[in-house]
Write a protein that holds these residues in place. Structure first.
Motif, PDB file in Angstrom:
ATOM      1  N   HIS A 154       0.762  -1.187  -0.086  1.00 40.31           N
ATOM      2  CA  HIS A 154       0.047   0.124  -0.043  1.00 40.31           C
ATOM      3  C   HIS A 154       0.868   1.388   0.080  1.00 40.31           C
ATOM      4  CE1 HIS A 154      -3.311   2.590   0.592  1.00 40.31           C
ATOM      5  NE2 HIS A 154      -2.877   3.072   1.747  1.00 40.31           N
ATOM      6  N   VAL A 155       1.891   1.183   0.898  1.00 40.72           N
ATOM      7  CA  VAL A 155       2.958   2.436   0.869  1.00 40.72           C
ATOM      8  C   VAL A 155       3.425   2.689  -0.597  1.00 40.72           C
ATOM      9  CG1 VAL A 155       5.209   3.282   1.508  1.00 40.72           C
ATOM     10  CG2 VAL A 155       3.384   2.201   3.253  1.00 40.72           C
ATOM     11  N   VAL A 156       3.941   1.644  -1.104  1.00 43.06           N
ATOM     12  CA  VAL A 156       4.615   1.636  -2.536  1.00 43.06           C
ATOM     13  C   VAL A 156       3.547   2.084  -3.621  1.00 43.06           C
ATOM     14  CG1 VAL A 156       5.743   0.508  -4.346  1.00 43.06           C
ATOM     15  CG2 VAL A 156       6.341  -0.190  -2.054  1.00 43.06           C
ATOM     16  N   SER A 157       2.257   1.714  -3.536  1.00 45.47           N
ATOM     17  CA  SER A 157       1.310   2.008  -4.585  1.00 45.47           C
ATOM     18  C   SER A 157       0.898   3.359  -4.227  1.00 45.47           C
ATOM     19  CB  SER A 157      -0.056   1.226  -4.027  1.00 45.47           C
ATOM     20  OG  SER A 157      -0.975   1.994  -4.723  1.00 45.47           O
ATOM     21  N   GLU A 158       0.797   3.880  -3.246  1.00 44.16           N
ATOM     22  CA  GLU A 158       0.489   5.341  -2.937  1.00 44.16           C
ATOM     23  C   GLU A 158       1.476   6.519  -3.440  1.00 44.16           C
ATOM     24  OE1 GLU A 158      -2.308   6.805  -1.442  1.00 44.16           O
ATOM     25  OE2 GLU A 158      -2.924   4.861  -2.149  1.00 44.16           O
ATOM     26  N   VAL A 159       2.795   5.888  -3.143  1.00 48.53           N
ATOM     27  CA  VAL A 159       4.107   6.675  -3.706  1.00 48.53           C
ATOM     28  C   VAL A 159       4.022   6.666  -5.285  1.00 48.53           C
ATOM     29  CG1 VAL A 159       6.576   6.690  -4.041  1.00 48.53           C
ATOM     30  CG2 VAL A 159       5.438   6.441  -1.712  1.00 48.53           C
ATOM     31  N   ARG A 160       3.604   5.564  -5.735  1.00 52.57           N
ATOM     32  CA  ARG A 160       3.461   5.450  -7.514  1.00 52.57           C
ATOM     33  C   ARG A 160       2.630   6.486  -7.805  1.00 52.57           C
ATOM     34  NH1 ARG A 160       6.709   5.572 -11.046  1.00 52.57           N
ATOM     35  NH2 ARG A 160       7.413   3.449 -10.838  1.00 52.57           N
ATOM     36  N   LYS A 161       1.507   6.720  -7.039  1.00 52.09           N
ATOM     37  CA  LYS A 161       0.286   7.356  -7.642  1.00 52.09           C
ATOM     38  C   LYS A 161       0.628   8.608  -7.415  1.00 52.09           C
ATOM     39  CE  LYS A 161      -3.322   4.147  -5.975  1.00 52.09           C
ATOM     40  NZ  LYS A 161      -4.548   4.141  -5.045  1.00 52.09           N
ATOM     41  N   ALA A 162       1.646   9.095  -6.246  1.00 54.18           N
ATOM     42  CA  ALA A 162       1.804  10.544  -6.045  1.00 54.18           C
ATOM     43  C   ALA A 162       2.886  11.220  -7.132  1.00 54.18           C
ATOM     44  CB  ALA A 162       2.369  10.486  -4.604  1.00 54.18           C
ATOM     45  N   VAL A 163       3.730  10.273  -7.476  1.00 59.12           N
ATOM     46  CA  VAL A 163       4.901  10.885  -8.451  1.00 59.12           C
ATOM     47  C   VAL A 163       4.426  10.199  -9.978  1.00 59.12           C
ATOM     48  CG1 VAL A 163       6.569  10.465  -6.772  1.00 59.12           C
ATOM     49  CG2 VAL A 163       6.384   8.377  -8.265  1.00 59.12           C
ATOM     50  N   GLY A 164       3.716   9.579 -10.084  1.00 62.93           N
ATOM     51  CA  GLY A 164       3.453   9.302 -11.571  1.00 62.93           C
ATOM     52  C   GLY A 164       4.450   8.303 -12.063  1.00 62.93           C
TER      53      GLY A 164
END
Length: 434
Positions: free
Chosen positions: A211-221
């Protein structure tokens, strides 16, 4: 003819050049920076650095071998001392000396260090930014930390998924350590990952990390490369790393770093073969010998040497060439001062199959001030321009060094006690002839 002769830069007479001294100054930072200076009989000096969190003695033990030598014979000197080094921080003395010699030679001949490696493949080197685990390892805080790196222009960002992430929340690790397993702190360095507790991760903790990695990916594109570190080595077994890695595959990580113990090359291959995400490793491997098995067996997808352990500029270039022949690219691990950093930049410029070089000093307000020669916008857009000045292209700001010493008043003090050989077969006289 006289005009041509006057245009030639003679910083010294190379054949008469001799090493006269070695001194160090230890800067207190996120990790100590033992910065070394090699002096000569002609006033030209070279700057190097012992591996971050290493010790000045790692370099000083070689002083007696160096004094009296011509520093231009860098390969001969390197071959003479490399047998005494080792993996991790123990390779820092050999590597730091090589860097200082290369800086010195560049100054002598008036060329940048990358030219001593055969020239450059790029004018600017891409950085990746190290990002520590937030004190409160929530997805929101991870996102904020990574976005902070992106705001500084970085397009390649690494963040740490440290064990603290797995040990918090509603679903902590399965099981518990047996009583008294942690009575002796020194002993923890020798244990295998499953010692004490056994299997650690639950499906819930893996989900939490994903979930952490998913949110980071969403944030930076998708225009930013992201990678993760500090989740595995000495903490998770290879099979647990594989379970975690499969959960992270949907987020297109550039790499997962150091998944298992640095000594476990078959374990690296086990993980690498099982995952679609690239595996990067090598920051603690010493010399080409330390990388040979991993490259030959394709145990990693990316070699990741730390210049201050792997052997300095020339040896790291050789490692990257070995890897390239097997279809493996190179990224550079760097957690040092601007001296070690610029050594990495020159080496990165000379590596054909190169990805990115780490910057680990982004949170230190004084980091840039330790040297002169860095432009205020030296990392604009996440890239560093390769210097064209002789040697490393930077010099020390002695006021800034002195202001940040680990122990005040110890900047480049005499080291005469290291003039007596520590290594090799030395006899001061013939008292007991063979």
């Amino acid at each position: 003819m006289s005009t041509i002769e006057n245009a030639i830069n003679r910083n010294s007479e190379p054949t008469e050049l001799r090493i006269t001294d070695m001194r160090l100054a230890v800067v207190a930072a996120n990790y100590d920076y033992p910065i070394l200076r090699i002096d000569t009989n002609q006033g030209v000096y070279g700057l190097g650095e012992v591996r971050d969190a290493g010790h000045a003695v790692n370099a000083l033990q070689y002083k007696s071998i160096l004094v009296g030598q011509n520093p231009c014979n860098v390969d001969m000197i390197f071959r003479a001392i490399k047998r005494f080094g080792n993996w991790g921080r123990e390779g820092g003395g050999v590597s730091g000396i090589e860097i200082a010699l290369m800086d010195l030679i560049g100054k002598v001949y008036g060329v940048p260090c990358y030219q001593l490696l055969g020239g450059k493949y790029r004018d600017k080197v891409r950085l990746y930014g190290d990002t520590p685990t937030p004190d409160d390892p929530t997805p929101e805080d991870f996102v904020a930390a990574v976005k902070g790196r992106r705001a500084r222009g970085l397009t390649w960002i690494k963040f740490d998924l440290r064990p603290s992430l797995f040990e918090t929340g509603e679903h902590p690790l399965i099981g518990h350590d047996a009583p008294h397993e942690t009575d002796f702190d020194m002993g923890k360095w020798f244990k295998t990952p499953m010692a004490g507790r056994g299997v650690k991760l639950t499906d819930k903790t893996i989900e939490q990390a994903a979930h952490v990695v998913s949110e980071v990916r969403k944030a930076v594109g998708n225009d930013v490369q992201i990678c993760v570190d500090h989740f595995g080595e000495g903490y998770l077994s290879a099979d647990e790393v594989i379970r975690l890695g499969k959960a992270l595959e949907p987020y297109d990580l550039a790499w997962m770093e150091d998944p298992v113990s640095r000594f476990d090359i078959p374990g690296h291959k086990h993980v690498s073969d099982a995952l679609l995400t690239p595996i990067a490793a090598g920051e603690d491997w010493y010399l080409r010998d330390g990388f040979r098995e991993a490259i030959r067996t394709r145990a990693v997808d990316i070699v990741h040497p730390d210049l201050l352990t792997s052997g300095g500029l020339m040896e790291t270039k050789r490692i990257s060439d070995d890897a390239e022949e097997e279809g493996i690219p190179t990224a550079l691990h760097c957690a040092g001062s601007p001296i070690g950093f610029m050594a990495n930049i020159h080496t990165a410029a000379a590596i054909s199959s190169f990805l990115a070089c780490e910057h680990h000093g982004l949170d230190l307000p004084f980091w840039e001030s330790l040297v002169t020669g860095l432009a205020p916008d030296y990392m604009a857009g996440g890239f560093v321009k390769v210097p064209e000045k002789p040697g490393l292209g930077v010099d020390l700001d002695l006021d800034a060094i002195e202001a940040n010493l680990r122990t005040p008043g110890t900047m480049f003090l005499p080291t005469d006690e290291w003039n007596t050989p520590k290594l090799g077969f030395w006899r001061p006289d013939n008292r007991w002839p063979e």
